[in-house]
Design a protein around this motif. Structure first.
Motif, PDB file in Angstrom:
ATOM      1  N   LYS A 188       1.076  -1.148   0.099  1.00  0.00           N
ATOM      2  CA  LYS A 188      -0.546   0.126   0.233  1.00  0.00           C
ATOM      3  C   LYS A 188       0.845   0.917  -0.306  1.00  0.00           C
ATOM      4  O   LYS A 188       0.272   2.050  -0.282  1.00  0.00           O
ATOM      5  N   TYR A 189       2.076   1.344   0.703  1.00  0.00           N
ATOM      6  CA  TYR A 189       2.327   2.748   0.701  1.00  0.00           C
ATOM      7  C   TYR A 189       3.648   2.783   0.414  1.00  0.00           C
ATOM      8  O   TYR A 189       4.940   3.310   0.659  1.00  0.00           O
ATOM      9  N   ALA A 190       4.389   1.557  -0.977  1.00  0.00           N
ATOM     10  CA  ALA A 190       5.781   0.942  -1.462  1.00  0.00           C
ATOM     11  C   ALA A 190       6.062   3.108  -1.479  1.00  0.00           C
ATOM     12  O   ALA A 190       7.653   2.891  -1.431  1.00  0.00           O
ATOM     13  N   ASP A 191       5.781   4.241  -2.324  1.00  0.00           N
ATOM     14  CA  ASP A 191       6.453   5.178  -2.517  1.00  0.00           C
ATOM     15  C   ASP A 191       6.458   5.536  -1.504  1.00  0.00           C
ATOM     16  O   ASP A 191       7.196   7.147  -1.518  1.00  0.00           O
ATOM     17  N   ASN A 192       5.840   5.016  -0.102  1.00  0.00           N
ATOM     18  CA  ASN A 192       6.341   6.562   1.045  1.00  0.00           C
ATOM     19  C   ASN A 192       6.021   5.949   2.096  1.00  0.00           C
ATOM     20  O   ASN A 192       6.007   6.009   3.185  1.00  0.00           O
ATOM     21  N   LEU A 193       7.416   4.729   2.124  1.00  0.00           N
ATOM     22  CA  LEU A 193       7.597   4.227   3.201  1.00  0.00           C
ATOM     23  C   LEU A 193       8.940   3.871   3.570  1.00  0.00           C
ATOM     24  O   LEU A 193       9.988   3.862   2.532  1.00  0.00           O
ATOM     25  N   THR A 194       9.647   4.259   4.770  1.00  0.00           N
ATOM     26  CA  THR A 194      11.034   3.792   5.479  1.00  0.00           C
ATOM     27  C   THR A 194      10.871   3.061   6.309  1.00  0.00           C
ATOM     28  O   THR A 194       9.631   2.736   7.558  1.00  0.00           O
ATOM     29  N   LEU A 195      12.045   2.107   6.118  1.00  0.00           N
ATOM     30  CA  LEU A 195      12.034   0.911   7.323  1.00  0.00           C
ATOM     31  C   LEU A 195      13.181   1.284   8.045  1.00  0.00           C
ATOM     32  O   LEU A 195      14.397   1.853   7.696  1.00  0.00           O
ATOM     33  N   ILE A 196      12.836   1.377   9.536  1.00  0.00           N
ATOM     34  CA  ILE A 196      13.425   1.701  10.800  1.00  0.00           C
ATOM     35  C   ILE A 196      14.274   0.314  11.233  1.00  0.00           C
ATOM     36  O   ILE A 196      13.213  -0.439  11.523  1.00  0.00           O
ATOM     37  N   ASP A 197      15.424  -0.128  11.555  1.00  0.00           N
ATOM     38  CA  ASP A 197      15.190  -1.499  12.386  1.00  0.00           C
ATOM     39  C   ASP A 197      17.204  -0.954  12.959  1.00  0.00           C
ATOM     40  O   ASP A 197      18.286  -0.812  12.633  1.00  0.00           O
ATOM     41  N   ILE A 198      16.844  -1.223  14.639  1.00  0.00           N
ATOM     42  CA  ILE A 198      18.434  -1.189  14.859  1.00  0.00           C
ATOM     43  C   ILE A 198      19.438  -2.839  14.597  1.00  0.00           C
ATOM     44  O   ILE A 198      20.850  -2.299  15.008  1.00  0.00           O
ATOM     45  N   ASP A 199      18.664  -4.069  14.032  1.00  0.00           N
ATOM     46  CA  ASP A 199      19.443  -5.133  14.055  1.00  0.00           C
ATOM     47  C   ASP A 199      19.717  -5.472  12.515  1.00  0.00           C
ATOM     48  O   ASP A 199      19.008  -5.162  12.038  1.00  0.00           O
ATOM     49  N   ARG A 200      20.906  -5.354  12.779  1.00  0.00           N
ATOM     50  CA  ARG A 200      21.733  -5.588  11.157  1.00  0.00           C
ATOM     51  C   ARG A 200      21.146  -6.715  10.296  1.00  0.00           C
ATOM     52  O   ARG A 200      21.504  -6.713   9.413  1.00  0.00           O
ATOM     53  N   GLU A 201      20.722  -7.827  10.862  1.00  0.00           N
ATOM     54  CA  GLU A 201      19.869  -9.100  10.789  1.00  0.00           C
ATOM     55  C   GLU A 201      19.090  -8.447   9.813  1.00  0.00           C
ATOM     56  O   GLU A 201      18.567  -8.893   8.841  1.00  0.00           O
ATOM     57  N   SER A 202      18.119  -7.962  10.359  1.00  0.00           N
ATOM     58  CA  SER A 202      17.028  -7.803   9.392  1.00  0.00           C
ATOM     59  C   SER A 202      17.188  -6.052   9.182  1.00  0.00           C
ATOM     60  O   SER A 202      16.581  -7.030   7.636  1.00  0.00           O
ATOM     61  N   ILE A 203      17.858  -5.479   8.893  1.00  0.00           N
ATOM     62  CA  ILE A 203      18.761  -4.650   7.964  1.00  0.00           C
ATOM     63  C   ILE A 203      18.860  -4.988   6.449  1.00  0.00           C
ATOM     64  O   ILE A 203      18.261  -5.322   5.739  1.00  0.00           O
ATOM     65  N   ALA A 204      19.141  -6.346   6.917  1.00  0.00           N
ATOM     66  CA  ALA A 204      20.046  -7.033   4.969  1.00  0.00           C
ATOM     67  C   ALA A 204      19.142  -8.037   4.525  1.00  0.00           C
ATOM     68  O   ALA A 204      19.038  -7.544   4.090  1.00  0.00           O
ATOM     69  N   TYR A 205      18.125  -8.500   6.089  1.00  0.00           N
ATOM     70  CA  TYR A 205      16.733  -9.519   5.296  1.00  0.00           C
ATOM     71  C   TYR A 205      16.208  -7.706   4.577  1.00  0.00           C
ATOM     72  O   TYR A 205      15.433  -8.479   2.816  1.00  0.00           O
ATOM     73  N   LEU A 206      15.397  -7.275   5.320  1.00  0.00           N
ATOM     74  CA  LEU A 206      14.886  -5.642   4.264  1.00  0.00           C
ATOM     75  C   LEU A 206      14.887  -5.703   3.094  1.00  0.00           C
ATOM     76  O   LEU A 206      15.091  -5.502   2.049  1.00  0.00           O
ATOM     77  N   LYS A 207      17.573  -5.763   3.089  1.00  0.00           N
ATOM     78  CA  LYS A 207      17.566  -4.900   1.470  1.00  0.00           C
ATOM     79  C   LYS A 207      17.355  -6.255   0.795  1.00  0.00           C
ATOM     80  O   LYS A 207      17.383  -5.521  -0.592  1.00  0.00           O
TER      81      LYS A 207
END
Length: 218
Positions: A9-28
């Motif tokens: 729904k919000y791909a054009d206006n979505l920012t993802l924030i996480d402190i966990d490096r593994e989660s960031i790697a997964y998201l990217k």
């Protein structure tokens, strides 16, 4: 899991924030289209305006051990956070939306309800998690109300609320002693009550009375 639905729904206006490096790697890896909108960082320490703009909604499964700190951060940004939808420990969720006169009603209940319309949406059973936690979870929604500023000194308001609940079993007359109330204020009948019985508006009035030494007009 949450991102998978939000991005629809919000791909054009979505920012993802996480402190966990593994989660960031997964998201990217799985949401490459977001590029630099995937941010590794501590939500509690970030300059959210720089990352998110002038107005934004906070959506997330809050870490239960820092959920209160997250809400204090949101209060700092209340003029920019227009909505919050989050999952947290059910006990905490119900406490936040609790009305006056309830033993669950507390400091954050008052501070958040001063600026947000709040709603408990639903309970999430422990069995849907792997591994299941020892507590139930609850989802709540906060929507910024139209009040730009409380009709009182907001710094003093926060101090009165915190001090009032510091010893919640005491009457406000005793709980607020460290504030060195004027004689006219100490004589007021509202101080025979406990903090958990006061609405936001009553805390506002009490704050004004304390600020003026009891000479405010009703």
């Amino acid at each position: 899991v949450l991102t998978r639905f939000l991005i629809e729904k919000y791909a054009d206006n979505l920012t993802l924030i996480d402190i966990d490096r593994e989660s960031i790697a997964y998201l990217k890896k799985h949401f490459q289209g977001l590029g630099d909108k995937v941010i590794e960082g501590d939500f509690l320490k970030m300059d959210l305006s720089h990352a998110l703009g002038e107005e934004y909604t906070v959506i997330g499964n809050f870490p239960y051990n820092i959920s209160s700190q997250i809400f204090f951060k949101i209060l700092e940004e209340k003029d920019k956070v227009v909505e919050v939808v989050c999952m947290l420990q059910e006990e905490v969720a119900r406490r936040l939306v609790s009305p006056p006169g309830n033993k669950d009603y507390g400091i954050l209940s008052v501070l958040l309800q001063a600026y947000y319309d709040m709603e408990y949406l639903f309970t999430v059973d422990a069995s849907v998690f792997d591994p299941p936690p020892k507590v139930q979870s609850g989802v709540i929604k906060l929507r910024r109300n139209k009040l730009e500023k409380l009709d009182c000194d907001e710094v003093l308001f926060k101090k009165v609320v915190k001090q009032g609940f510091q010893n919640r079993r005491k009457t406000l007359r005793n709980a607020l002693k460290p504030l060195n109330l004027a004689d006219e204020v100490r004589e007021q009948e509202i101080l025979n009550r406990r903090a958990e019985t006061l609405s936001v508006n009553e805390f506002v009035k009490l704050t004004n009375d304390i600020a003026s030494g009891g000479n405010t007009k009703v």
